[in-house]
Design a protein around this motif. Structure first.
Motif, PDB file in Angstrom:
ATOM      1  N   ASP A 177      15.821  27.530 -26.814  1.00 21.11           N
ATOM      2  CA  ASP A 177      15.549  28.676 -27.391  1.00 21.11           C
ATOM      3  C   ASP A 177      14.075  29.151 -26.918  1.00 21.11           C
ATOM      4  O   ASP A 177      13.162  29.732 -28.075  1.00 21.11           O
ATOM      5  N   MET A 178      13.374  29.414 -25.932  1.00 20.04           N
ATOM      6  CA  MET A 178      12.700  29.743 -25.802  1.00 20.04           C
ATOM      7  C   MET A 178      12.125  31.114 -26.485  1.00 20.04           C
ATOM      8  O   MET A 178      10.176  31.448 -26.914  1.00 20.04           O
ATOM      9  N   LYS A 183      12.145  23.642 -30.492  1.00 21.38           N
ATOM     10  CA  LYS A 183      13.281  25.533 -30.470  1.00 21.38           C
ATOM     11  C   LYS A 183      13.060  25.147 -28.843  1.00 21.38           C
ATOM     12  O   LYS A 183      13.469  25.819 -28.607  1.00 21.38           O
ATOM     13  N   ALA A 184      11.984  25.035 -27.835  1.00 24.35           N
ATOM     14  CA  ALA A 184      11.526  24.464 -27.069  1.00 24.35           C
ATOM     15  C   ALA A 184      11.833  24.281 -26.210  1.00 24.35           C
ATOM     16  O   ALA A 184      12.857  24.276 -25.440  1.00 24.35           O
ATOM     17  N   TYR A 187      12.393  32.151 -29.331  1.00 25.73           N
ATOM     18  CA  TYR A 187      12.021  32.026 -30.715  1.00 25.73           C
ATOM     19  C   TYR A 187      11.486  30.883 -30.612  1.00 25.73           C
ATOM     20  O   TYR A 187      10.266  31.716 -31.527  1.00 25.73           O
TER      21      TYR A 187
END
Lengths: 295, 438
Positions: free
Chosen positions: A262-263, A256-257, A265
């Motif tokens: 999407d940091m 995610k990161a 999340y």
């Protein structure tokens, strides 16, 4: 006056460590929690406040639950092998094996734990290779060729194959820890039991097991918290695939990161991991404190 | 015991700290770098590439050394990291607003993210079509780094995706290079009957399948629709061509590939092809060198993935894209950075990239019989015929969409998802991406 000076001096010595802890441990934890309320990525100039949206999204995401389930499976299997099997192994080593063999076997069991996880991961990727791997070849050799498969490439077997590798690597390590604990048990207990006519199994359950209780608690706690922090072995062997079937919380956070940008999340997943491992650590503290009172 | 491993958390910690340190409140800088040629070439230039591979790294070191020798007052600090570590590193540097003067980027939305964040300098004035420097490049390569009508990157290589085939294996099975997608499937049946694997295919990390889908999407979906859908602000992915593309790929793997593809790496599949155990292998031109250096030598050639009958998209689009370099919009040495990039893309260095590491350069007329083998010059001729590049699906789309495609197609290959279900996931990811970019 002297006491005050001593107190100041104490603070002076402690201060660098406290400052380092604050900057590198507590600040990121608190800031991570703050950032989990924002939608942001490495490129976005301004994080956008989204309240609990990231948490709602996380808890509604089937991959998150899959990852949590995989971590739990990791913990359960690790408990069976690293707290159960390795204790039996340690007892067998101490009771039944001759002195010279004992040293050799201890070393042999311990070697996998001293190997780099990346090297082990790559090595097992070869073993699991569906075309050239030893695992399928060995199954073929004993007439079980129909059980052969793409171990890391099938959704039903990927995470279990990684877990199996992890047990191979870690059982020897915990067995050696148990050996140390067993060696601290006074020999007289065993001699007395033998005089009373106890067999090996009875001695294991009545003497060894209760006397290594502290080590068992420690290993259980470390194994469970380790299972929720697992990252490298999954990353090296499957990167969470196929189709996210072998994701664990650590690799899902990473994807995610650093893949989906999407940091917010990812910060939420990091918070969940923190809460789980913190709860385990608190449990460990509570248990060890109660023990002390019992004693 | 499983020892506590903090790698992922540490990375996020670094990023959090980086965001805290550098970004501050993180105001978007619409910085305009001064791209004019410096009066005196002096100072320090920083550059990060993803070419740490021992095959590629020496070329960039050589160019840097040559530039420093020609400009003794310039110190170029070159840092080269691997493919995956680069993705982490560049994000940390971006979050801390600490990007080097020159940095690598894939084409597509990966590069566009830097543009949207105001981190890439607008190079239109120096490299845009019609400028002296810009006119030295193949137009399609320049276009790959275009965003909102402006140019933001200098392409460093030309990369196209082709089906390489082993002539001996195909001849033995009585197969000729297929003219259509349907012919390819029939060719696979013949190869299978002859006892060889038709196409060597390994999809352990997902991208190998995505390259097929990139091409099949370009063939099956009208170009305009594709452009809208690949743009995170307008992506909807409702065209039925997407499902058809996935179905075609599923058929291709069923008849030409193997069911254990998700467990095999691309390299394992390549080894199978090199050993003459497979008839075909879908690869990038940057990999062509492997086949020329094969021991024992193999007789090989290539063709484009054939077009399916009745495809509604662009039949001449070719999967591929150049990689490139962007200039930091906040660079104090942007003029010098442009000067270095001009040096890097000089005809001499462009010819050397082909000769030294077997890449095709986007610089016109840089590959000749003198520095390239026949397959490479043939590929260059074919790339010139392509009307447009179908940029890799996993870099052209928003990362959420790319991720949904990667995992969805893996699931389709292992039988847990249908093409329709894959597209449902993609549509959900596209909706999220749309919300994110506003």
């Amino acid at each position: 006056m002297g006491t005050l000076l001593t107190r100041w001096r104490t603070w002076l010595w402690v201060l660098p460590a406290v400052a380092l802890l604050l900057v590198f441990v507590y600040y990121p934890i608190v800031d991570n929690l703050r950032l989990s309320f924002f939608s942001w990525n490495a490129f976005s100039p301004e994080p956008r406040f989204v309240g609990l949206d990231n948490y709602a999204e996380t808890f509604a995401d089937p991959v998150f639950w899959r990852a949590l389930l995989n971590n739990t499976a990791y913990a359960v299997v690790s408990l069976v092998f690293q707290a159960g099997l390795s204790l039996v192994l340690a007892a067998l080593l101490e009771e039944l094996v001759g002195k010279r063999m004992r040293g050799l076997l201890r070393t042999l069991y311990f070697i996998p734990a001293a190997m780099s996880i990346t090297v082990v991961g790559v090595l097992f990727s070869f073993l699991y290779n569906p075309r050239y791997g030893l695992v399928n070849a060995a199954l073929d050799a004993v007439g079980l060729g129909h059980l052969g498969r793409a171990w890391l490439g099938e959704e039903s077997s990927a995470i279990w194959s990684v877990i199996a590798m992890s047990q191979w690597q870690s059982v020897g390590y915990t067995a050696v820890l148990f050996v140390v604990a067993i060696q601290r048990i006074p020999r007289e207990y065993y001699e007395a039991a033998r005089v009373d006519g106890s067999g090996a199994v009875r001695m294991f359950f009545s003497i060894t097991l209760p006397m290594v209780r502290e080590m068992t608690t420690l290993i259980v706690i470390l194994t469970i918290s380790g299972a929720f922090l697992v990252f490298n072995e999954v990353m090296v062997m499957t990167a969470g695939g196929p189709d996210n079937s072998s994701q664990v919380l650590g690799t899902w956070l990473y994807r995610k990161a650093f893949f989906e940008d999407d940091m917010g999340y990812a910060a939420t997943v990091a918070t969940v991991i923190f809460v789980i491992t913190f709860a385990i650590a608190a449990l460990q503290l509570a248990v060890s404190r109660r023990r002390r009172y019992d004693a | 015991m499983t020892k506590p491993r903090w790698s992922a958390l540490s990375l996020v910690t670094v990023l959090v700290a980086a965001a805290g340190c550098g970004g501050g409140s993180g105001t978007a800088p619409a910085a305009t770098a001064d791209l004019s040629a410096p009066k005196e070439k002096a100072g320090t230039l920083t550059m990060v590439t993803k070419f740490a591979d021992p095959e590629y790294a020496p070329y960039f070191e050589k160019v840097v050394a040559a530039y420093e020798a020609a400009n003794p007052k310039v110190d170029v600090k070159l840092e080269q990291v691997g493919d995956q570590p680069y993705k982490d590193k560049i994000r940390v540097l971006s979050a801390s607003r600490d990007l080097p003067d020159i940095y690598f980027s894939w084409a597509g939305d990966f590069a566009n993210k830097f543009v949207r964040a105001g981190l890439a300098a607008d190079l239109t004035g120096v490299i845009g079509p019609g400028t002296p420097w810009g006119s030295t490049f193949a137009p399609a390569a320049l276009k790959a780094f275009e965003y909102g009508g402006k140019n933001y990157g200098m392409p460093i290589n030309l990369d196209g995706k082709y089906m390489v085939y082993n002539k001996t294996v195909l001849d033995k099975a009585g197969v000729t290079p297929p003219a259509s997608f349907e012919d390819l499937l029939s060719a696979c049946d013949k190869l299978k009957a002859a006892g060889v694997q038709p196409i060597a295919f390994g999809n352990q990390y997902g991208w190998a399948a995505i390259h097929y889908i990139t091409q099949l999407n370009a063939y099956g979906v009208p170009a305009r629709t594709l452009e809208d859908d690949y743009n995170p602000a307008t992506g909807a992915f409702t065209d039925p061509g997407y499902v058809t593309a996935l179905q075609r790929f599923k058929d291709l793997v069923a008849r030409c590939g193997t069911k254990d593809a998700n467990g095999l790496s691309h390299e394992t599949a390549q080894a199978q092809f090199l050993a003459g155990k497979a008839g075909m292998h879908y690869v990038e031109t940057v990999e062509f060198d492997v086949f020329t250096k094969a021991e024992p030598a193999i007789e090989w050639s290539f063709f484009r993935l054939p077009v399916p009958a009745g495809a509604a998209g662009d039949a001449t689009a070719l999967t591929g894209a150049p990689d490139g370099f962007l200039v930091n919009a906040r660079s104090q040495n942007a003029g010098l950075a442009v000067d270095f990039l001009k040096f890097l893309s000089s005809k001499e260095n462009a010819a050397a990239i082909t000769k030294d590491i077997g890449w095709l350069s986007p610089v016109k007329d840089s590959a000749t019989a003198g520095n390239a083998y026949p397959q490479l010059t043939d590929a260059l001729t074919d790339i010139d015929k392509a009307t447009s590049f179908a940029i890799w699906l996993d870099t052209v789309t928003h990362a959420e969409v790319a991720s949904a495609y990667l995992s969805g197609v893996e699931g389709m290959l292992s039988g847990s998802r249908t093409p329709e279900q894959v597209m449902e996931g993609v549509r959900a990811a596209a909706a999220k991406a749309k919300k994110e970019v506003g």
